[in-house]
Design a protein around this motif. Structure first.
Motif, PDB file in Angstrom:
ATOM      1  N   ASP A 143       0.831  -1.867  -3.468  1.00 39.52           N
ATOM      2  CA  ASP A 143       1.038  -3.174  -2.848  1.00 39.52           C
ATOM      3  C   ASP A 143       1.226  -4.284  -3.884  1.00 39.52           C
ATOM      4  O   ASP A 143       0.895  -5.447  -3.644  1.00 39.52           O
ATOM      5  N   ASN A 200      -3.217   0.559   5.813  1.00 37.53           N
ATOM      6  CA  ASN A 200      -4.149   1.628   6.147  1.00 37.53           C
ATOM      7  C   ASN A 200      -4.826   1.387   7.487  1.00 37.53           C
ATOM      8  O   ASN A 200      -5.065   2.321   8.267  1.00 37.53           O
ATOM      9  N   ILE A 248       0.149   4.349  -1.740  1.00 38.04           N
ATOM     10  CA  ILE A 248       0.522   2.976  -1.388  1.00 38.04           C
ATOM     11  C   ILE A 248       0.415   2.097  -2.625  1.00 38.04           C
ATOM     12  O   ILE A 248      -0.620   2.072  -3.294  1.00 38.04           O
ATOM     13  N   GLY A 251      -2.409  -3.007   0.935  1.00 41.19           N
ATOM     14  CA  GLY A 251      -2.704  -1.615   1.246  1.00 41.19           C
ATOM     15  C   GLY A 251      -3.744  -1.495   2.347  1.00 41.19           C
ATOM     16  O   GLY A 251      -3.695  -0.581   3.177  1.00 41.19           O
TER      17      GLY A 251
END
Length: 448
Positions: A298, A254, A296, A250
């Motif tokens: 992950d 980002n 998100i 993530g």
């Protein structure tokens, strides 16, 4: 075969049931020869709370399958021939059911009431099974949670199946109203990708229920493309989107968004060597992230069941999700398995069903076969989808990302990415060109 439900530990409460509705249904079946045929696809024998009622309804179903007339006499005869007449209460029981029923006019409504009570009983049973699971510490917690969620979801799925059977005329009315809203500008034709040429070919953008495959060889930018779509749609619509990233963290994803939004190259963000102006731009970009409801996940090794659970939870907490991106397909299966093709086909089918169930477009990234590298023209084709023809079959749209400069340093299309629509179940195919800025890992529309 009758399913045994678990009603232990419910404080001696009587399980949900509606005996009067059950009796009225059975009486109506013996009054109206067509009633059984009408109920056969929606009302199951297990839904009746009283065992005798199950037997009587089962008799009517069997007579219907044999294309025999259904009335008091034939039902009585079938039960007698199968040694069930005494168990259900004899001829008097059947005669009383008919005498107490006026007509079968509202029999479908009664059937819905009985099915609702049945599903409520199944929910109680599932809750008791989940309670036992919670105490069973011999099973890993993650497996217990998955099993618990599946028990609830299966009941939910059963309650929704009947809604899929509709008259064509009713669907026409719904479609007319939707077309009218789009024509008057009250509703968008689809979820805009932010790329006008792509929206043109996809009839206004992506649509709920679609499974969209995005393919590409490594370094073509397929992950950046899909992630950018999830970000821009969340930002544009102020509505949640989701990224399930099985490969990148993530934090990595980002950081790409921060680079794109701040206009600061990734190399500076990674080194931390920023000017005062860049620090201001970065701080502004971080602040603006509050306005982008992008989720998100992950987790590595996510399965369709786990994705389904997390998606439904996100919808319950944040509202309808606009787009789901899964990066990528081949990491959801065991690549060493000799059943790889079947496993991939299972994943794509489950995700297609999930897209329809949750009314959301799902974008699934996929690798392409290495055979692409052996061709002079390395632009992707449908046949390049790796490991399974089922990917193509289940997909509503297949997109492929290609950058010619990766293979040809003298390419006239430097800084250009091609996005080809190789399959489009509801529209046209073709290729669009976008600007690609690798330092910011972002795509842009070409100027018209």
């Amino acid at each position: 075969m009758t399913q045994q439900l678990d009603f232990a530990d419910v404080n001696d409460q009587l399980p949900p049931q509606n005996i009067e509705a059950e009796e009225a249904i059975l009486g109506g079946i013996m009054l109206d020869p067509d009633a059984t045929q009408m109920l056969a696809d929606t009302l199951v024998a297990e839904a009746f709370y009283i065992q005798a009622h199950r037997d009587i309804y089962q008799a009517a179903l069997q007579l219907s399958l044999q294309h025999k007339h259904i009335d008091l006499l034939t039902v009585t005869s079938w039960l007698s021939d199968n040694d069930l007449l005494v168990r259900v209460g004899g001829r008097n029981k059947l005669a009383n059911l008919v005498d107490r029923t006026v007509s079968a006019v509202n029999i479908d409504g009664l059937a819905e009431m009985v099915m609702d009570k049945y599903h409520a009983r199944k929910l109680i049973s599932a809750a008791n099974q989940i309670l036992k699971l919670a105490y069973d510490e011999s099973v890993p917690l993650a497996e217990r949670l998955d099993a618990a969620q599946e028990k609830i979801f299966s009941i939910r799925h059963e309650t929704q199946t009947d809604k899929s059977v509709r008259m064509n005329r009713d669907i026409s009315v719904i479609n007319f109203a939707e077309i009218e809203r789009i024509s008057q500008g009250e509703q968008e034709p689809g979820i805009s990708s932010g790329f006008y040429d792509l929206d043109t070919l996809t009839a206004g953008g992506f649509h709920p229920g679609e499974l969209i495959i995005v393919g590409g060889r490594p370094s073509m930018g397929k992950s950046s493309f899909a992630h950018q779509l999830a970000f821009s749609i969340a930002k544009e619509y102020s509505a949640p989107t989701m990224i399930f990233s099985l490969e990148m963290s993530g934090e990595e994803i980002n950081k790409r968004f921060l680079s794109s939004e701040s206009g600061i190259e990734m190399s500076f963000l990674k080194s931390g060597k920023l000017s005062n102006n860049q620090w201001e731009s970065l701080a502004q970009a971080v602040g603006d992230m509050d306005k982008v409801p992008l989720i998100i996940d992950d987790s590595t090794g996510s399965t369709p069941l786990q994705i389904r659970s997390k998606l439904r939870k996100a919808i319950a907490q944040h509202g309808q999700v606009k787009l789901v991106v899964i990066d990528y397909l081949q990491l959801m299966v065991d690549s060493s398995s000799n059943r790889l093709t079947q496993m991939i086909g299972h994943v794509t089918r489950e995700l297609k069903l999930l897209a329809r169930e949750c009314n959301v477009p799902i974008m699934l990234l996929s690798q392409l076969n290495r055979g692409v590298e052996d061709r002079n023209d390395k632009r992707p084709m449908l046949s390049d989808l790796r490991d399974s023809g089922r990917i193509e079959e289940d997909a509503d749209i297949v997109l492929a990302v290609y950058r010619d400069e990766y293979y040809n340093s003298e390419s006239p299309d430097r800084g250009i990415a091609e996005v080809s629509i190789l399959k489009n179940r509801q529209g046209a195919t073709g290729t669009i060109k976008l600007l690609f800025e690798p330092h910011f890992t972002r795509f842009k529309n070409l100027k018209r």
